[in-house]
Design an enzyme around this catalytic site. Structure first.
Site, mmCIF file in Angstrom:
data_model
loop_
_atom_site.group_PDB
_atom_site.id
_atom_site.type_symbol
_atom_site.label_atom_id
_atom_site.label_comp_id
_atom_site.label_asym_id
_atom_site.label_seq_id
_atom_site.Cartn_x
_atom_site.Cartn_y
_atom_site.Cartn_z
ATOM 1 N N HIS B 104 0.846 -1.188 0.000
ATOM 2 C CA HIS B 104 0.000 0.000 0.000
ATOM 3 C C HIS B 104 0.882 1.238 0.000
ATOM 4 O O HIS B 104 1.704 1.426 0.879
ATOM 5 C CB HIS B 104 -0.941 -0.006 1.210
ATOM 6 C CG HIS B 104 -2.001 -1.055 1.127
ATOM 7 N ND1 HIS B 104 -2.364 -1.844 2.188
ATOM 8 C CD2 HIS B 104 -2.767 -1.454 0.081
ATOM 9 C CE1 HIS B 104 -3.328 -2.682 1.803
ATOM 10 N NE2 HIS B 104 -3.575 -2.458 0.534
ATOM 11 N N ARG B 164 -3.392 4.816 -2.017
ATOM 12 C CA ARG B 164 -3.218 3.482 -1.431
ATOM 13 C C ARG B 164 -2.932 2.387 -2.473
ATOM 14 O O ARG B 164 -2.132 1.475 -2.235
ATOM 15 C CB ARG B 164 -4.506 3.125 -0.673
ATOM 16 C CG ARG B 164 -4.638 1.673 -0.203
ATOM 17 C CD ARG B 164 -5.984 1.497 0.500
ATOM 18 N NE ARG B 164 -6.382 0.128 0.703
ATOM 19 C CZ ARG B 164 -6.098 -0.602 1.790
ATOM 20 N NH1 ARG B 164 -5.377 -0.085 2.767
ATOM 21 N NH2 ARG B 164 -6.527 -1.854 1.885
ATOM 22 N N GLU B 309 0.957 -4.675 11.098
ATOM 23 C CA GLU B 309 0.488 -3.291 10.957
ATOM 24 C C GLU B 309 1.288 -2.485 11.981
ATOM 25 O O GLU B 309 1.119 -2.658 13.189
ATOM 26 C CB GLU B 309 -1.021 -3.184 11.235
ATOM 27 C CG GLU B 309 -1.905 -3.947 10.260
ATOM 28 C CD GLU B 309 -2.142 -3.192 8.950
ATOM 29 O OE1 GLU B 309 -1.653 -2.052 8.816
ATOM 30 O OE2 GLU B 309 -2.795 -3.758 8.051
#
Lengths: 289, 380
Positions: B104, B164, B309
């Site tokens: 991303h 993104r 993440e």
């Protein structure tokens, strides 16, 4: 001489060659229970839709909630937005630190009610506070905003009055009006002088985020594209602001324009808010080479 | 006399040429080494800088690092990885660890982490015996930026920073660019948490693997699947360690082990700077979704597959300040290393070492006996 040969041969053998170990690969291959890839490919579109619906139903947990799972986390975020509309200022901004306990239940004809025990942290002072909250996500034909009630132990623990007053006086007296873009910038940087206005914009945006929230959203302010001070005849400071909200579940960036006022005694009041249309790139993209 | 002088001159000239050739190749080696030492890992770098850095790391550490271009983006740019590994003194088959960053475009901390990860290994393997051993048994493939086109687009100007997707051209009838590459992998593609609207930020493309960036990963890793122990894909933000599967109805066969290894990594990460990382499947702690690279990896049989993440939890989200790059990378490195070490120990050190030494001793005795009998035979 023969002894030396023996020793030499022994040493040579010792340094060369050792068995190829069998890697413990048995349990790394396809487990009997794993779903083979081919089975998934043949599922029809209709079946896919059914699976989606069933999945969402399963996820609507009722009763005691797992504090690490997303339903509690999303409800807690709504409380964060609510608290910032009430207590947020250029020098106070709260974010969810932890969800301690959570409970959800359907309320006949009105919606779903969550009860949460959370900790919030002021990310300017790093002080945490404990809050209990009730959030009602309404059901019905119209998508209405959630209703929140929250009680925190010491929401105004850090006294920010002096700083707020100083900021207010500085910008009330200033002949030139404030104008700033891209807070933070692409590198995550914000000029220290501009930080209070970044915070102020987030407080104002919290009104929008609160209004727009549902069980299927998680909002944060991604960036303040523009904040411009406007002249006023009254004792308020007035700002026109363009914020970019990040909605986590759809991963969309949503643009909103806001007109709001602020003063230390009155806090933030939003006069107008308007969602800007989703920008489609009809035009040629900028030269990226 | 004259032939002697000529010979001396020729030899001298030859020596001069040889030494200057050696010097230039040596100086480019030295230059590369120096430039990677002065590279600022606490700043975000443009794609040009990252391409150059990859060349420098490879040239400066030829015994450890090699590179490969394993695909091309939609706009035709190289998708490049660095392979970190040492020769196995016992000549066994190397196992594979896969780390990728930047699927991303706006998640800038992810490519920053891949660069940090490489730098840490390069700087410590000579003095860290355990790391050296692991690099003899494992090849670690690191792709600093998969979505090169998207990453470059986020650097174009202030208004493109939050892009993104990839930069594929709009499908017929649409004016919207790009595909969410992490919804394009061949793993329950198109089922959950994905859109068929090309303007949506989680648009999964027109078919699984339709996007060259996703296809490149699937083709390359697919060829090595039998040797691949671990697949780590790095994203931001949210401070989560996501396990397969993104589909809420499907469970990985080694779910319990994935949880315990993930939890152990989160504990190690918290020790570094006190930051908490939550472990769980995507449908539990984030949202359901299919077509992710992590799910694809687990589905084809790679036992340990995680999405990291990284920071933060919403204050800055994707616009993580540069002063947080170092602490974010330090904790992420601890987490990644924890998983890689577990996987390595499980494969290599669980049952093999004692057998190896017994075998070696037996071989030594046998060959000594043989040598003795041969030499005495000869003597006789």
């Amino acid at each position: 001489m023969s002894l030396r040969i023996i020793v030499l041969l022994a040493v040579l053998t010792g340094t060369i060659g050792s068995p190829r170990p069998e890697a413990d690969s048995a349990d790394m291959k396809a487990h009997p229970n794993s779903v083979p890839e081919t089975a998934e490919k043949t599922k029809s579109f209709v079946q896919e839709v059914l699976v989606v619906e069933k999945a969402e139903e399963n996820v609507m947990a009722t009763g005691e909630l797992n504090v690490n799972h997303y339903p509690a986390r999303r409800a807690a975020q709504v409380v964060q937005h609510y608290l910032n509309t009430r207590y947020g200022s250029p020098y106070r901004l709260l974010q969810v630190d932890k969800v301690h306990r959570g409970n959800a239940e359907d309320v006949a004809d009105s919606g779903r009610k969550y009860k949460l025990e959370i900790s919030v942290m002021d990310f300017i002072s790093n002080i945490t506070d404990k809050c209990s909250a009730e959030i009602l996500f309404p059901r019905g034909e119209q998508q209405r905003s959630p209703q929140v009630q929250a009680l925190c132990e010491e929401p105004l623990k850090i006294n920010t009055k002096a700083q707020e007053e100083a900021l207010y006086q500085q910008y009330k007296m200033n002949s030139s009006l404030l104008s700033a873009q891209y807070l933070p910038d692409s590198y995550g940087h914000i000029e220290p002088d501009m930080k209070p206005f970044w915070h102020l914009s987030i407080v104002a945006a919290s009104f929008i985020m609160l209004n727009e929230s549902s069980e299927d959203t998680l909002y944060n302010v991604a960036q303040v594209a523009n904040i411009t001070q406007l002249a006023t005849e009254n004792d308020q400071l007035k700002f026109d602001c363009h914020v970019l909200l990040h909605e986590m579940v759809s991963q969309e960036i949503i643009h909103w324009k806001l007109l709001f006022t602020w003063s230390p005694p009155d806090g933030v009041k939003v006069l107008q808010m308007e969602q800007l249309p989703h920008r489609h790139e009809g035009e040629k993209p900028p030269n990226t080479n | 006399m004259e032939t002697k002088t000529i010979t001396v001159w020729i030899l001298g000239l030859f020596q001069l040429i040889l030494s200057s050739v050696l010097e230039t190749s040596n100086s480019s080696f030295v230059e590369s080494l120096e430039s990677t030492q002065s590279y600022d890992y606490s700043k975000y770098h443009s794609m040009d800088e990252i391409y150059r850095w990859m060349q420098d790391v490879e040239r400066g550490n030829p015994e450890l690092v090699s590179s490969a271009v394993y695909g091309h983006t939609y706009e035709g740019r190289n998708i490049t990885l660095l392979k970190l590994g040492l020769e196995d003194p016992e000549g066994r088959e190397k196992k594979v660890i896969w780390v990728d960053c930047g699927i991303h475009a706006r998640e800038w901390i992810a490519p920053a982490f891949c660069q940090w990860f490489v730098k840490e290994i390069v700087n410590s393997y000579k003095t860290n015996k355990k790391l050296e051993q692991m690099l003899q048994n494992l090849d670690v493939y690191v792709t600093p930026v998969i979505n090169v086109d998207g990453y470059i687009f986020t650097w174009a100007n202030d208004s493109t920073r939050l892009w993104r997707k990839s930069r594929s051209t709009p499908p017929a009838g649409s004016s919207c660019y790009g595909v969410d590459l992490n919804r394009n992998f061949n793993a329950n593609w198109g089922m959950v948490g994905v859109s068929f609207d090309s303007c949506a930020n989680n648009y999964g493309g027109k078919s699984p693997g339709s996007e060259p960036e996703a296809k490149a990963v699937m083709d390359f890793v697919g060829r090595m699947v039998n040797q691949t122990l671990c697949f780590l894909t790095i994203h931001s933000a949210g401070q989560l360690i996501l396990m397969p599967y993104g589909h809420p109805e499907i469970s990985a066969p080694n779910y319990d082990e994935l949880v315990s290894v993930g939890e152990a990594a989160a504990v190690k990460m918290k020790k570094v700077h006190g930051m908490g990382y939550t472990v769980g499947t995507s449908p539990q702690i984030l949202y359901p979704n299919t077509g992710s690279s992590r799910d694809w990896a687990r589905l084809i049989g790679i036992p340990f597959s995680y999405t990291f993440e990284l920071r933060d939890k919403g204050e800055f989200s994707h616009l993580l300040p540069e002063e947080q790059i170092q602490p974010a990378c330090e904790e992420a490195y601890a987490g990644a290393l924890s998983i890689i070490t577990y996987v390595h120990e499980k494969t290599f050190n669980s049952s093999t070492l004692p057998n190896a030494s017994v075998f070696r001793v037996a071989m030594m005795i046998w060959s000594t006996v043989m040598a003795v009998s041969l030499t005495t035979g000869v003597m006789m």
